[in-house]
Design an enzyme around this catalytic site. Structure first.
Site, short mmCIF file in Angstrom:
data_model
loop_
_atom_site.label_atom_id
_atom_site.label_comp_id
_atom_site.label_asym_id
_atom_site.label_seq_id
_atom_site.Cartn_x
_atom_site.Cartn_y
_atom_site.Cartn_z
N TYR A 239 -35.72 -21.84 119.14
CA TYR A 239 -35.59 -22.74 117.98
C TYR A 239 -36.84 -22.66 117.08
O TYR A 239 -36.74 -22.84 115.88
CB TYR A 239 -35.35 -24.18 118.47
N ILE B 121 -28.80 -30.55 105.67
CA ILE B 121 -29.26 -29.29 105.08
C ILE B 121 -30.47 -28.78 105.87
O ILE B 121 -31.39 -29.57 106.15
CB ILE B 121 -29.66 -29.51 103.60
N ASP C 211 -29.04 -27.31 94.04
CA ASP C 211 -29.93 -26.50 94.89
C ASP C 211 -31.16 -27.35 95.17
O ASP C 211 -31.98 -27.58 94.27
CB ASP C 211 -30.31 -25.21 94.14
N LYS D 68 -38.11 -29.64 112.07
CA LYS D 68 -37.42 -30.88 112.49
C LYS D 68 -38.43 -31.94 112.92
O LYS D 68 -38.21 -33.14 112.71
CB LYS D 68 -36.43 -30.60 113.62
#
Ligand SMILES: CCCCCCc1ccc(Oc2ccc(Oc3cccc(O)n3)cc2)c(O)c1
Length: 255
Positions: free
Chosen positions: A156, A93, A65, A163
């Protein structure tokens, strides 16, 4: 037969199911001769991943995790003991609250913002720090990003800001790790229909726009991303670090 990745040990983080981009990457790297190590977030993903990796000989699986520093530390301690050396890491991820992947970015909550940053951006920093110790022969780290991190893409929102942080982190990590010949790059993939994509509102409308407007007049498939990752993991990309390579049919060049 000597293949591009023969003798290379590569860690792949983020395979959820057979539609995952990370699974297409795994198939490209395996067919180039790499030995693959996979991590899964929690037992609800383990069964699926064990089933999938049956078709890839000599794969190893660990639970990790990435929101827990102690789990990242124990992952790399286990890898040090079992494998000894790592040549590559694929980081695939990301996460954000689905209710914050629509509507106004202005309405993003503090905990939603922090969760997106922690899982989608900080996790690369923590993983890169762990990988550094095992990349004694140098290495290549690849993460996945999207156009919405460079400019506004409707819905988004908070993931776009995460990002942007991820892409800036790629540059700072590349600078820190370059002297050890560890390269850090991102692939900016066009939209692909994955489990994660289900969390983004009106995902289908952007696919249609890409078929109509992108230079190659088609959407991106996961196998193309797999092959670009193979390039970034191989010595063919030995001069590339701190880079974002768009595998998106050229869509990002349009205003
Ligand atoms: C409006 C933009 C359409 C194109 C989006 C392309 C894309 C698709 C999937 C992407 O990866 C995620 C990963 C997690 C994510 O957060 C999610 C996903 C499902 C459920 C949930 O609670 N959160 C959202 C997108 C991604 O970063 C980018």
């Amino acid at each position: 037969m000597d293949q591009l990745l023969s003798g290379k040990n590569i860690l792949i983080m983020g395979v959820a199911n057979k539609r995952s981009i990370a699974w297409a990457i795994a198939k490209s790297l395996h067919s180039a001769g790499a030995r693959l190590i996979f991590t899964y977030q929690g037992e609800r993903f383990e069964k699926n991943l064990r089933e999938l990796t049956k078709e890839l000989s000599d794969s190893i699986l660990y639970q990790c995790d990435i929101t827990k520093d102690e789990e990242i530390t124990s992952l790399f301690t286990s890898l040090k003991e079992e494998i000894g050396i790592l040549h590559g890491v694929v980081h695939s991820i990301a996460h954000a609250k689905v209710e914050e992947l629509q509507g106004r970015y202005l309405d993003t909550s503090r905990d939603g913002y922090l969760m997106a940053q922690e899982i989608s951006a900080y996790s690369l920093v923590a993983v890169a720090r762990g990988a550094e110790a095992l990349m004694s022969e140098g290495g290549s780290i690849v993460t996945l990003t999207y156009l919405g991190g460079e400019r506004v893409v409707k819905n988004y929102n908070v993931m776009g800001v995460a990002k942007a942080a991820l892409e800036s982190s790629v540059q700072y990590l590349a600078n820190d790790l370059g002297p050890k010949n560890i390269r850090v790059n991102a692939i900016s993939a066009g939209p692909i229909r994955t489990l994660s994509a289900k969390g983004v509102k009106d995902f289908n409308s952007i696919l249609h726009e890409i078929e109509e407007k992108s230079p190659l007049r088609r959407t991106t498939d996961a196998e193309e991303v797999g092959d670009t990752t193979l390039f970034l993991m191989s010595s063919l990309s030995r001069g590339i670090t701190g880079e974002v390579i768009h595998v998106d049919s050229g869509y990002h060049i349009l205003g």
